[in-house]
Design an enzyme around this catalytic site. Structure first.
Site, short mmCIF file in Angstrom:
data_model
loop_
_atom_site.label_atom_id
_atom_site.label_comp_id
_atom_site.label_asym_id
_atom_site.label_seq_id
_atom_site.Cartn_x
_atom_site.Cartn_y
_atom_site.Cartn_z
N GLY A 45 0.68 -1.25 -0.04
CA GLY A 45 0.07 -0.10 -0.01
C GLY A 45 0.70 1.49 0.04
N GLU A 99 3.57 4.19 6.20
CA GLU A 99 2.54 3.27 6.11
C GLU A 99 1.46 4.21 5.13
OE1 GLU A 99 0.94 0.88 5.72
OE2 GLU A 99 0.94 -0.61 7.19
N ASP A 100 0.67 3.25 4.66
CA ASP A 100 -0.57 4.06 3.97
C ASP A 100 -1.46 4.26 4.68
OD1 ASP A 100 -1.19 1.32 4.22
OD2 ASP A 100 -2.06 0.98 2.42
N ASP A 103 -5.19 1.49 10.63
CA ASP A 103 -6.69 0.99 11.19
C ASP A 103 -6.77 0.45 12.55
OD1 ASP A 103 -9.14 0.30 10.90
OD2 ASP A 103 -8.89 -1.39 9.31
N GLY A 105 -4.42 -1.12 13.79
CA GLY A 105 -3.03 -0.92 14.38
C GLY A 105 -2.24 -2.12 14.45
N THR A 107 -1.14 -4.45 12.51
CA THR A 107 0.05 -4.56 11.47
C THR A 107 1.21 -3.85 12.13
OG1 THR A 107 -1.41 -4.57 9.65
CG2 THR A 107 0.84 -4.35 8.98
N LYS A 131 -7.17 5.78 10.97
CA LYS A 131 -8.47 5.81 11.47
C LYS A 131 -8.52 5.57 13.10
CE LYS A 131 -9.92 3.04 7.44
NZ LYS A 131 -10.36 1.86 6.83
N PHE A 152 -14.13 2.43 4.45
CA PHE A 152 -13.08 1.69 3.51
C PHE A 152 -12.73 2.68 2.38
CE2 PHE A 152 -11.60 -1.01 0.23
CZ PHE A 152 -10.69 -1.77 1.07
N ASP A 159 -5.88 -0.42 -1.86
CA ASP A 159 -6.49 -1.33 -2.45
C ASP A 159 -7.89 -1.95 -2.17
OD1 ASP A 159 -4.98 -3.11 -0.90
OD2 ASP A 159 -5.88 -4.63 -2.38
N ARG A 165 -5.08 0.55 -6.60
CA ARG A 165 -3.67 1.28 -6.31
C ARG A 165 -3.19 2.38 -7.18
NH1 ARG A 165 -2.14 -1.84 -2.16
NH2 ARG A 165 -2.29 -4.36 -2.37
P1 IMP Z 1 -4.33 -2.40 10.43
O1 IMP Z 1 -3.31 -3.67 10.89
O2 IMP Z 1 -5.97 -2.84 10.85
O3 IMP Z 1 -3.99 -1.28 10.93
O4 IMP Z 1 -4.37 -2.34 9.08
C1 IMP Z 1 -3.47 -1.80 8.14
C2 IMP Z 1 -3.32 -2.27 6.57
O5 IMP Z 1 -4.64 -2.71 6.46
C3 IMP Z 1 -3.00 -1.20 5.65
O6 IMP Z 1 -1.59 -1.32 5.78
C4 IMP Z 1 -3.72 -1.51 4.49
O7 IMP Z 1 -2.85 -2.16 3.81
C5 IMP Z 1 -5.02 -1.92 5.17
N1 IMP Z 1 -5.97 -1.29 5.40
C6 IMP Z 1 -6.69 -0.63 6.44
N2 IMP Z 1 -7.53 0.27 5.94
C7 IMP Z 1 -7.73 0.17 4.78
C8 IMP Z 1 -8.57 0.78 3.78
O8 IMP Z 1 -9.92 1.55 4.08
N3 IMP Z 1 -8.25 0.50 2.44
C9 IMP Z 1 -7.43 -0.20 1.87
N4 IMP Z 1 -6.61 -1.06 2.93
C10 IMP Z 1 -6.74 -0.66 4.32
MG MG Z 2 -0.64 -1.57 4.03
#
Ligand code: IMP
Ligand code: MG
Length: 175
Positions: A45, A99-100, A103, A105, A107, A131, A152, A159, A165
């Site tokens: 991303g 990071e892109d 969400d 957190g 990851t 978010k 989303f 993506d 993307r």
């Molecule tokens: P987390 O581990 O829930 O914080 O998610 C992080 C990863 O989920 C990001 O690096 C994105 O690749 C993906 N992601 C989270 N939210 C979105 C979204 O709204 N659109 C697309 N990808 C997302």
């Molecule tokens: Mg990502």
């Protein structure tokens, strides 16, 4: 605009994104003056964000990538998979993770845990989008492009099941 089975509408324009990246680049440039910086982009991303942000940072830096994933369809699975290891020479380095979006957190927590084993000198995070309402555990994000509602989004590297993307602005799922 339609991607696979879903309809998306404009959310953050390319002008707004580029303006914000300039500001972030200046801030990062000031904060790391005189230091050696290693940027680590989280694939897939962040590839476009890393490219634009790195050009806005006016100091010598290394640019590396790692790859983690958690998302299927429009939801985090909570199961974080590492597909590409971090570089292995980070001891004593100043690291900026790019990071892109953050969400839940989860990851980022996993990346931080993996990184810290290498004893870098410092670790900071820059995320284009954040978010806050869906974050599960507190994370210190030093640089945030835009805080958004828990909707989303796609485009500018992000993506929906692999699609969207290469769109040069950010779109949000139509409700
Ligand atoms: P987390 O581990 O829930 O914080 O998610 C992080 C990863 O989920 C990001 O690096 C994105 O690749 C993906 N992601 C989270 N939210 C979105 C979204 O709204 N659109 C697309 N990808 C997302
Ligand atoms: Mg990502």
């Amino acid at each position: 605009m339609k991607l696979l089975d879903k309809e998306f509408v404009p959310f953050i324009s390319k002008e707004k994104i580029q303006q914000r990246i300039k500001e972030l680049g200046q801030q990062i440039t000031n904060d790391y003056k005189g230091k050696d910086l290693t940027i680590i982009g989280v694939l897939n991303g962040s590839f476009i964000f890393v490219s634009d942000l790195a050009k806005a940072i006016d100091i010598n830096c290394d640019i590396e990538f790692t790859k983690y994933s958690s998302y299927v369809n429009t939801q985090s699975t909570g199961k974080i998979v590492r597909h590409l290891d971090l570089p292995s020479n980070l001891k004593g380095q100043h690291i900026l993770i790019v990071e892109d979006i953050i969400d839940t957190g989860q990851t980022m927590q996993k990346i931080l845990k993996d990184l810290k084993q290498q004893e870098p000198a410092s670790v900071k995070i820059v995320s284009l989008l954040f978010k806050p309402e869906t974050l599960l555990e507190p994370i210190d994000i030093s640089y945030i492009g835009f805080e958004i509602d828990p909707k989303f989004v796609v485009g500018y590297g992000l993506d929906y099941n692999g699609k969207g993307r290469n769109i040069d602005e950010i779109l949000v799922l139509k409700d």
